[in-house]
Design a protein around this motif. Sequence first.
Motif, PDB file in Angstrom:
ATOM      1  N   THR A 105      -4.021   0.752  -8.872  1.00 33.00           N
ATOM      2  CA  THR A 105      -3.031  -0.305  -8.718  1.00 33.00           C
ATOM      3  C   THR A 105      -1.979  -0.208  -9.808  1.00 33.00           C
ATOM      4  OG1 THR A 105      -4.185  -1.898 -10.114  1.00 33.00           O
ATOM      5  CG2 THR A 105      -4.763  -1.895  -7.769  1.00 33.00           C
ATOM      6  N   TYR A 134      -0.762  -0.711  -4.401  1.00 28.46           N
ATOM      7  CA  TYR A 134      -2.156  -0.303  -4.221  1.00 28.46           C
ATOM      8  C   TYR A 134      -2.213   1.047  -3.521  1.00 28.46           C
ATOM      9  CZ  TYR A 134      -6.953  -0.125  -2.581  1.00 28.46           C
ATOM     10  OH  TYR A 134      -8.250   0.271  -2.331  1.00 28.46           O
ATOM     11  N   GLN A 135      -3.063   1.930  -4.026  1.00 27.21           N
ATOM     12  CA  GLN A 135      -3.329   3.216  -3.362  1.00 27.21           C
ATOM     13  C   GLN A 135      -4.822   3.282  -3.092  1.00 27.21           C
ATOM     14  OE1 GLN A 135      -1.784   6.806  -5.196  1.00 27.21           O
ATOM     15  NE2 GLN A 135      -3.519   7.969  -4.434  1.00 27.21           N
ATOM     16  N   SER A 136      -5.171   3.612  -1.866  1.00 24.17           N
ATOM     17  CA  SER A 136      -6.577   3.740  -1.494  1.00 24.17           C
ATOM     18  C   SER A 136      -7.188   4.913  -2.252  1.00 24.17           C
ATOM     19  CB  SER A 136      -6.691   3.962   0.005  1.00 24.17           C
ATOM     20  OG  SER A 136      -8.032   4.022   0.388  1.00 24.17           O
ATOM     21  N   MET A 140       0.843  -1.190   0.000  1.00 27.49           N
ATOM     22  CA  MET A 140       0.000   0.000   0.000  1.00 27.49           C
ATOM     23  C   MET A 140       0.880   1.242   0.000  1.00 27.49           C
ATOM     24  SD  MET A 140      -3.153   0.826   2.474  1.00 27.49           S
ATOM     25  CE  MET A 140      -4.619   1.119   1.548  1.00 27.49           C
ATOM     26  N   THR A 141       0.488   2.229  -0.802  1.00 31.38           N
ATOM     27  CA  THR A 141       1.230   3.476  -0.918  1.00 31.38           C
ATOM     28  C   THR A 141       0.273   4.666  -0.847  1.00 31.38           C
ATOM     29  OG1 THR A 141       2.729   4.750  -2.324  1.00 31.38           O
ATOM     30  CG2 THR A 141       1.145   3.358  -3.454  1.00 31.38           C
ATOM     31  N   ASP A 142       0.777   5.801  -0.401  1.00 28.52           N
ATOM     32  CA  ASP A 142      -0.023   7.023  -0.360  1.00 28.52           C
ATOM     33  C   ASP A 142       0.059   7.801  -1.668  1.00 28.52           C
ATOM     34  OD1 ASP A 142      -0.908   6.665   2.260  1.00 28.52           O
ATOM     35  OD2 ASP A 142       0.849   7.654   3.099  1.00 28.52           O
ATOM     36  N   ASN A 143       1.094   7.536  -2.480  1.00 28.06           N
ATOM     37  CA  ASN A 143       1.308   8.282  -3.710  1.00 28.06           C
ATOM     38  C   ASN A 143       1.798   7.317  -4.788  1.00 28.06           C
ATOM     39  OD1 ASN A 143       2.384   9.875  -5.832  1.00 28.06           O
ATOM     40  ND2 ASN A 143       2.763  11.564  -4.417  1.00 28.06           N
ATOM     41  N   MET A 144       0.861   6.805  -5.596  1.00 26.63           N
ATOM     42  CA  MET A 144       1.195   5.787  -6.589  1.00 26.63           C
ATOM     43  C   MET A 144       2.230   6.282  -7.591  1.00 26.63           C
ATOM     44  SD  MET A 144       0.742   2.667  -7.604  1.00 26.63           S
ATOM     45  CE  MET A 144      -0.783   2.091  -6.889  1.00 26.63           C
ATOM     46  N   THR A 185       5.651   6.364  -6.091  1.00 29.57           N
ATOM     47  CA  THR A 185       6.126   5.010  -5.819  1.00 29.57           C
ATOM     48  C   THR A 185       6.581   4.334  -7.105  1.00 29.57           C
ATOM     49  OG1 THR A 185       4.648   4.851  -3.910  1.00 29.57           O
ATOM     50  CG2 THR A 185       5.515   2.783  -4.803  1.00 29.57           C
TER      51      THR A 185
END
Length: 65
Positions: A47, A61-63, A17-21, A24
Amino acid sequence: MLGRPPSGAPGLLFYIMTDNMAATVDAVVANGGEIVQPIGVDAPEITARFCDPGGNVIGLYQSPA
């Protein structure tokens, strides 16, 4: 596990999981990874998938906001 070849095709695919796709993905490429599924393929989910330098496929994955 030693002595086993890298997994180029996902069987068990885990996601980080990442905050900034975008940032990343840039970091993955800058550190020798290769993007094998770009951002947007699983829309509306955010994703991407990359292959690490060892040949393993890993998901990102980023929410959604």
